[in-house]
Design an enzyme around this catalytic site. Sequence first.
Site, PDB file in Angstrom:
ATOM      1  N   ALA A   1     -15.687 114.283 -27.477  1.00  0.00           N
ATOM      2  CA  ALA A   1     -15.111 115.052 -28.575  1.00  0.00           C
ATOM      3  C   ALA A   1     -14.177 116.106 -27.998  1.00  0.00           C
ATOM      4  O   ALA A   1     -14.204 116.377 -26.794  1.00  0.00           O
ATOM      5  CB  ALA A   1     -16.222 115.704 -29.389  1.00  0.00           C
ATOM      6  N   LYS A   2     -13.383 116.672 -28.905  1.00  0.00           N
ATOM      7  CA  LYS A   2     -12.395 117.651 -28.451  1.00  0.00           C
ATOM      8  C   LYS A   2     -13.059 118.835 -27.764  1.00  0.00           C
ATOM      9  O   LYS A   2     -12.470 119.455 -26.899  1.00  0.00           O
ATOM     10  CB  LYS A   2     -11.570 118.129 -29.636  1.00  0.00           C
ATOM     11  CG  LYS A   2     -10.523 117.114 -30.025  1.00  0.00           C
ATOM     12  CD  LYS A   2      -9.818 117.457 -31.307  1.00  0.00           C
ATOM     13  CE  LYS A   2      -9.012 116.244 -31.767  1.00  0.00           C
ATOM     14  NZ  LYS A   2      -8.636 116.276 -33.153  1.00  0.00           N
ATOM     15  N   ARG A   3     -14.311 119.118 -28.163  1.00  0.00           N
ATOM     16  CA  ARG A   3     -14.976 120.271 -27.557  1.00  0.00           C
ATOM     17  C   ARG A   3     -15.218 120.052 -26.060  1.00  0.00           C
ATOM     18  O   ARG A   3     -15.382 120.993 -25.307  1.00  0.00           O
ATOM     19  CB  ARG A   3     -16.303 120.569 -28.272  1.00  0.00           C
ATOM     20  CG  ARG A   3     -17.268 119.416 -28.191  1.00  0.00           C
ATOM     21  CD  ARG A   3     -18.629 119.690 -28.764  1.00  0.00           C
ATOM     22  NE  ARG A   3     -19.432 118.498 -28.604  1.00  0.00           N
ATOM     23  CZ  ARG A   3     -19.519 117.516 -29.492  1.00  0.00           C
ATOM     24  NH1 ARG A   3     -18.879 117.627 -30.634  1.00  0.00           N
ATOM     25  NH2 ARG A   3     -20.221 116.435 -29.265  1.00  0.00           N
TER      26      ARG A   3
END
Length: 284
Positions: free
Chosen positions: A255-257
């Site tokens: 994920a972008k995180r």
Amino acid sequence: MAASPVTTRFAPSPTGFLHLGHAHSALLAWRAAREAGGRFLLRIEDIDRARCRPEYTAAILEDLAWIGLDWDGPVRVQSEHFPAYRAVLDGLSRRGLLYPCFCTRAEIAREVAAIGAAPHGPDGPLYPGTCRRLPAELRAARLAAGDSYALRLDMAGALAAVGEPLFFEERGEGRLRCDPASFGDVVLARKDTPASYHLCVTHDDALQGVTLVTRGEDLKAATSLHRLLQALMDWPAPAYRHHPLLRGPDGRRLAKRDGAVAIRAMRAEGLDAAAVRSAAAGGG
Ligand code: GLU
């Protein structure tokens, strides 16, 4: 010139930097087109003005080019086409298939809680239909007062308008039956965004002549709704291939995180494009 047999697309939302999971999706779409001598399109899905940033768009184009992907024709940027989506909404409104919904999130949550066992769909609890049942004079008064509203699809009306069960073709699985009712009266235009993802994505796939939609399996459920919109609007139905999401060594989806898997971070660390591309292909 004869139309190419296969047109695929990659349609990222510029809410962050491109990461390996996106690159994986882009590569699959690009390969499906290139191996068939077809077209690969790039579309920027930036209708959510609060979350999308032009600098991310620029970075996405740069990162895709860096790993060696090329695309055909100009990049379509959705935020430049709000009038086109508005026209679709107007058409559905004229057919009586949309209604304004004035409810706040808190009001909906309260009502759902009061129902107890409210039915759930892929996006959470279904909207209980409060504003669909609003008396006409009350609705008119709220519109006249300038109260802000979302536009919801009258699902029962939409299903009746289509009148037959819907299917979509999932590559590798065959013809799958759609279940658009599981979305209930879905929002097609939000209070703060003039059109929803579901509306824009189906409009653009039709407009751009996309014949094969390759995207992550997290969007497979949404295809039922997309088929319904295609049927309502008489748009052609592309074939679909929902691919498994690329996962990290811990088995969690990327994920972008997870900043570390951003393509630019890898580039900054000195990894070469071929290695990143191989990782994006699923090669470790
Ligand atoms: N814009 C969507 C996203 O980034 C993908 C849309 C699609 O491939 O249908 O999640």
